[in-house]
Design an enzyme around this catalytic site. Structure first.
Site, PDB file in Angstrom:
ATOM      1  N   TYR A  17       3.722  10.538   0.134  1.00  0.00           N
ATOM      2  CA  TYR A  17       3.704  10.266  -1.410  1.00  0.00           C
ATOM      3  C   TYR A  17       2.481  11.057  -2.144  1.00  0.00           C
ATOM      4  O   TYR A  17       2.885  11.677  -3.216  1.00  0.00           O
ATOM      5  CB  TYR A  17       3.269   8.577  -1.151  1.00  0.00           C
ATOM      6  CG  TYR A  17       2.744   8.093  -2.362  1.00  0.00           C
ATOM      7  CD1 TYR A  17       3.661   8.213  -3.739  1.00  0.00           C
ATOM      8  CD2 TYR A  17       1.604   7.674  -2.657  1.00  0.00           C
ATOM      9  CE1 TYR A  17       2.966   7.759  -4.825  1.00  0.00           C
ATOM     10  CE2 TYR A  17       1.224   7.385  -3.820  1.00  0.00           C
ATOM     11  CZ  TYR A  17       1.870   7.061  -4.977  1.00  0.00           C
ATOM     12  OH  TYR A  17       1.519   6.762  -6.474  1.00  0.00           O
ATOM     13  N   ARG A  60      -1.951   0.973   9.910  1.00  0.00           N
ATOM     14  CA  ARG A  60      -0.697   1.602   9.227  1.00  0.00           C
ATOM     15  C   ARG A  60      -0.782   3.022   9.206  1.00  0.00           C
ATOM     16  O   ARG A  60      -1.879   3.670   8.771  1.00  0.00           O
ATOM     17  CB  ARG A  60      -0.622   0.695   8.034  1.00  0.00           C
ATOM     18  CG  ARG A  60       0.725   0.712   7.163  1.00  0.00           C
ATOM     19  CD  ARG A  60       0.631   0.046   5.957  1.00  0.00           C
ATOM     20  NE  ARG A  60      -0.308   0.605   4.899  1.00  0.00           N
ATOM     21  CZ  ARG A  60      -0.249   0.191   3.619  1.00  0.00           C
ATOM     22  NH1 ARG A  60       0.297  -0.841   3.244  1.00  0.00           N
ATOM     23  NH2 ARG A  60      -1.097   0.976   2.555  1.00  0.00           N
TER      24      ARG A  60
HETATM   25  N1  UDP Z   1      -2.928  -3.778   3.856  1.00  0.00           N
HETATM   26  C1  UDP Z   1      -3.155  -4.737   4.871  1.00  0.00           C
HETATM   27  N2  UDP Z   1      -2.106  -5.406   4.997  1.00  0.00           N
HETATM   28  C2  UDP Z   1      -0.854  -5.679   4.071  1.00  0.00           C
HETATM   29  C3  UDP Z   1      -0.862  -4.826   3.141  1.00  0.00           C
HETATM   30  C4  UDP Z   1      -1.961  -3.690   2.962  1.00  0.00           C
HETATM   31  O1  UDP Z   1      -4.154  -4.770   5.596  1.00  0.00           O
HETATM   32  O2  UDP Z   1      -0.114  -6.516   4.370  1.00  0.00           O
HETATM   33  C5  UDP Z   1      -4.003  -2.834   3.491  1.00  0.00           C
HETATM   34  C6  UDP Z   1      -3.680  -1.266   3.445  1.00  0.00           C
HETATM   35  O3  UDP Z   1      -3.888  -0.770   4.807  1.00  0.00           O
HETATM   36  C7  UDP Z   1      -4.531  -0.703   2.693  1.00  0.00           C
HETATM   37  C8  UDP Z   1      -4.965  -1.820   1.520  1.00  0.00           C
HETATM   38  O4  UDP Z   1      -4.423  -2.998   2.018  1.00  0.00           O
HETATM   39  O5  UDP Z   1      -5.896  -0.606   3.219  1.00  0.00           O
HETATM   40  C9  UDP Z   1      -4.250  -1.424   0.241  1.00  0.00           C
HETATM   41  O6  UDP Z   1      -2.714  -1.265   0.404  1.00  0.00           O
HETATM   42  P1  UDP Z   1      -1.628  -1.221  -0.442  1.00  0.00           P
HETATM   43  O7  UDP Z   1      -0.249  -0.948   0.101  1.00  0.00           O
HETATM   44  O8  UDP Z   1      -1.574  -2.431  -1.447  1.00  0.00           O
HETATM   45  O9  UDP Z   1      -1.841  -0.073  -1.599  1.00  0.00           O
HETATM   46  P2  UDP Z   1      -2.216   1.507  -1.410  1.00  0.00           P
HETATM   47  O10 UDP Z   1      -3.677   1.773  -0.751  1.00  0.00           O
HETATM   48  O11 UDP Z   1      -1.454   1.800   0.120  1.00  0.00           O
HETATM   49  O12 UDP Z   1      -1.651   2.133  -2.249  1.00  0.00           O
END
Ligand code: UDP
Length: 330
Positions: A141, A282
């Site tokens: 991405y 993740r």
């Molecule tokens: N995250 C989490 N649990 C979830 C979804 C997201 O712990 O169910 C964490 C993820 O690892 C990251 C943060 O929340 O640190 C933000 O993730 P999100 O997917 O909202 O946005 P990104 O940073 O990937 O654009």
């Protein structure tokens, strides 16, 4: 003259459309409705269900409408999905951008504001991250968005196409009246997942990893309100209209919050218990992404109105309570 909002039926795009209409600008929306919602586009706004990769259909939109500026939100944006399906990201995002720029140039439209991302920085060498911090994405991405920035840079050199890349950090919240908000077909973002848990639509929130190199071990992000983000886009359009050079700006709050702190803030904002569990990391997640937005404040005159993460969460909670099943237009 109209602003074309590509992806204007999506989460950020719909807030952009609302902000442009409030500023009395003429707006045209293009969206393929794969993740967007037709009912989020206000009546009276010209709407075209068109995929950005469909050159003939996009050309028709430019033929029919008197477009002078473009805002581009029509990209795939989910980090874990991009790790699993990188080609989807290069097709929709990178090829889509090439197609869009070709059509814009055919019609001599040479101003574009583009949704870029903190994910272009990867594991940043400094925090807060500045626009000059080296960009080394660690997921497809982020890589696709960096390539899109580069494509615009070379198109500027060759054709005088002027662009502003707004590198968002984590966007959250909803319009204060709760009329529009975040509703993804498959929700992966932290704030809506926490709030769906608060609403009882999910049993618990899984916090991805507690062994990151951060103060509490949970990874840290910088949350910015979607309406503040939309304001920055209007300022960027005006910046280009004044004949300024292409540029890039970070949009964040300079405040980092860990996943655990976000869950705690949501418990306070909603008064709900919100069960949370620690799960594995993740794929594709850097430790910490926090923006310095000094440049956007200085050059664009951006003044975010939401500086409290609980307030951001409250607006998202207001939307969700009013629309527990989202737009219900699928
Ligand atoms: N995250 C989490 N649990 C979830 C979804 C997201 O712990 O169910 C964490 C993820 O690892 C990251 C943060 O929340 O640190 C933000 O993730 P999100 O997917 O909202 O946005 P990104 O940073 O990937 O654009």
């Amino acid at each position: 003259m109209s602003v074309l909002v590509l992806g204007g039926a999506g989460y950020i795009g719909s807030h952009m459309v609302a902000t442009l209409l409030a500023a009395k600008r003429d707006v045209v929306v293009v969206d393929n409705l794969l993740t967007g919602h037709r009912s989020s586009v206000p009546e009276g706004v010209p709407f075209y269900e068109v995929d950005i990769r469909d050159k003939a259909a996009l050309t028709e939109v430019f033929e029919k409408e008197n477009i002078d500026q473009v805002v581009h939100f029509a990209a795939s944006s989910i980090v874990p999905e991009s790790v699993e399906q990188p080609l989807k990201y290069f097709d929709n995002n990178v090829y889509g951008m090439i197609n869009l720029l070709e059509v814009m140039l055919d019609f001599d439209v040479k101003q574009i504001v583009f949704s870029s991302t903190a994910a272009t920085y990867g594991v940043a060498k400094e925090n807060p991250i500045k626009e000059t911090t080296p960009q080394n994405p660690i997921n497809p991405y982020g890589e696709s968005k960096l390539q899109m920035e580069h494509i615009m840079k070379w198109a500027d050199q060759a054709y005088g196409l002027k662009w502003v890349a707004l590198r968002y950090f984590n966007v959250a919240g909803a319009k204060a009246d709760g009329s529009i908000g975040e509703d993804h077909p498959i929700e992966t973002h932290l704030v809506p997942i926490i709030l769906q848990t608060a609403l009882g639509k999910r049993e618990k929130i899984m916090m991805f990893g507690d062994d990151y190199n951060t103060p509490d071990g949970f990874n840290v992000r910088d949350y910015v309100h979607v309406m503040d983000l939309a304001d920055a886009h209007v300022l960027a359009l005006d910046y280009l209209a004044k004949g300024n050079d292409s540029n890039q700006f970070n949009l964040g709050s300079a405040n980092g919050f860990s996943v655990k702190q976000m869950v705690e803030a949501a418990r306070q904002a909603t008064g709900k218990e919100i069960p949370a569990e620690i799960g594995p990391r993740r794929a594709g997640d850097p430790d910490s992404l926090v923006a310095s937005s000094a440049k956007a404040r200085e050059v664009l005159g951006w003044e975010p109105k939401y500086d409290d993460v609980k307030e951001i969460i409250r607006t998202a909670w207001n939307w969700l309570q009013k629309h527990p099943n989202g737009y219900e237009d699928r």
